[in-house]
Design an enzyme around this catalytic site. Structure first.
Site, PDB file in Angstrom:
ATOM      1  N   TYR A  62       0.706  -1.278   0.138  1.00 12.35           N
ATOM      2  CA  TYR A  62      -0.114  -0.077   0.007  1.00 12.35           C
ATOM      3  C   TYR A  62       0.986   1.366   0.110  1.00 12.35           C
ATOM      4  O   TYR A  62       0.632   2.210  -0.859  1.00 12.35           O
ATOM      5  CB  TYR A  62      -0.955  -0.040   1.152  1.00 12.35           C
ATOM      6  N   LYS A  92       1.096   3.451  -3.409  1.00 16.20           N
ATOM      7  CA  LYS A  92       0.785   4.895  -3.259  1.00 16.20           C
ATOM      8  C   LYS A  92       1.879   5.991  -3.717  1.00 16.20           C
ATOM      9  O   LYS A  92       1.552   7.060  -4.446  1.00 16.20           O
ATOM     10  CB  LYS A  92      -0.005   5.427  -2.060  1.00 16.20           C
ATOM     11  N   ARG A 144      -9.951  -1.047  10.536  1.00 15.16           N
ATOM     12  CA  ARG A 144      -9.432   0.209  10.952  1.00 15.16           C
ATOM     13  C   ARG A 144      -9.685   0.487  12.324  1.00 15.16           C
ATOM     14  O   ARG A 144     -10.906   0.084  13.021  1.00 15.16           O
ATOM     15  CB  ARG A 144      -9.866   1.477   9.911  1.00 15.16           C
ATOM     16  N   GLY A 190      -0.890   1.484  23.415  1.00 20.32           N
ATOM     17  CA  GLY A 190      -2.001   2.519  23.301  1.00 20.32           C
ATOM     18  C   GLY A 190      -1.518   3.998  23.076  1.00 20.32           C
ATOM     19  O   GLY A 190      -2.270   4.987  23.098  1.00 20.32           O
TER      20      GLY A 190
END
Length: 324
Positions: free
Chosen positions: A151, A155, A192, A213
């Site tokens: 990806y 791109k 996602r 996190g």
């Protein structure tokens, strides 16, 4: 709402049955244009475009952009490519082909027609950035052989092709680097973080955080993003991009998980899992260029946008339960 175009156009949107593509079509039809939607429905869904099928100015064609396309249009928006890690890593070779062969095909079409063409690029071209926030001048820190490179590098190559067609053939191009975008019509299983957290929270399932996190993301509501795309496309030939489009408000992944639990009234616990390889630790757009050249900045804050997105997924739950 004021029209951004002076006259009615026939506009091609590749990937138009996808999340962002379908919202773009909403706006283009609202502005009075004819829209030709192209999608192979690999990650796009007919549900996203069902409301357009009886519209006199909408046409759908099932087609894969890795094959040439022969149509007559006035402008092209190229949004065709899986955009979530779950989907683009499912068939990485096809993902690269969609970005590269797809770009070649839409650029060839635009060259033949002499029309303006837009490329939906991505913040992933910056990789795991060592510059924060990320301005357009930053060249990125991308692993060319990792699991995300299909990806990221696809791109990046598409951007190269767009600028080479611009330099070599004088083609009028527009390139936007899209940062994390969310809202209604996201695929509930696209992997996602926003859709994952909302779906897990609504089902009272453990919310999975990859890593500790502390990694950050910036979340832009889809209506704000589409407004930026339209403003970029409406500029003159002197503005090519790339232009960052995203919300510069930065949140940790843990903060997003806690907000999803709070706003859904969920009983979910947070669980921590191993961070995937090459996952960016920080992501925040520098949107000074968009502010200056497009007079654009996001208007929807995270809490308001999440509320609308949660309502969308709540309405989907009965249908999803029946299909499980």
């Amino acid at each position: 709402m004021a029209r951004l175009y002076d006259n009615r156009k026939r506009i091609l949107v590749t990937g138009g049955a996808g999340f962002i593509g379908s919202h773009l079509i909403d706006r283009l039809l609202e502005q009075g244009h004819d829209v030709l939607c192209i999608d192979n429905l690999f990650t796009g869904t007919k549900r996203n475009i069902d409301q357009f099928h009886n519209h006199s100015r909408f046409e759908f064609m099932r087609h894969d952009v890795t094959f040439p396309l022969y149509v007559e249009v006035d402008e092209i928006y190229n949004l065709a490519c899986p955009a979530s890690p779950v989907h683009y890593q499912h068939d990485p070779v096809q993902t690269t082909k969609t970005s590269v062969h797809g770009a070649i095909n839409v650029l060839g079409l635009a060259k033949r027609l002499g029309c303006k063409v837009f490329q939906a690029s991505t913040s992933e071209v910056y990789g795991d950035p060592v510059v924060h926030p990320q301005p357009e001048e930053y060249w990125g820190n991308v692993n060319p052989i990792g699991p995300r490179s299909c990806y990221d590098e696809g791109k990046r190559c598409a951007e190269t092709l767009f600028f080479d067609y611009h330099r070599q053939h004088g083609l009028e191009i527009k390139v936007a680097r899209i940062f994390n975008t969310y809202g209604p019509r996201m695929h509930p299983a696209d992997g996602r973080v926003v859709s994952n957290f909302i779906m897990q929270a609504l089902r009272d399932e453990p919310i999975s955080i990859f890593g500790d996190g502390s990694q950050t993301r910036s979340f832009c509501y889809v209506d704000d993003l589409v407004e930026g795309l339209l403003r970029l496309m409406a500029t003159g030939p002197e503005i090519t991009g790339p232009v960052n489009l995203g919300n510069p408000a930065e949140f940790t992944i843990k903060e997003l998980a806690e907000k999803a639990i709070e706003m859904t009234g969920s009983k979910s616990d947070i669980v921590y899992r191993e961070l995937p390889r090459d996952d960016p630790k920080q992501r925040q757009p520098d949107i000074a260029l968009a502010r200056r050249t497009l007079d654009w900045q996001p208007a929807v804050d995270l809490e308001k946008g999440l509320g609308w997105t949660i309502d969308y997924f709540k309405a989907l739950l009965p249908e999803l339960a029946d299909s499980r």
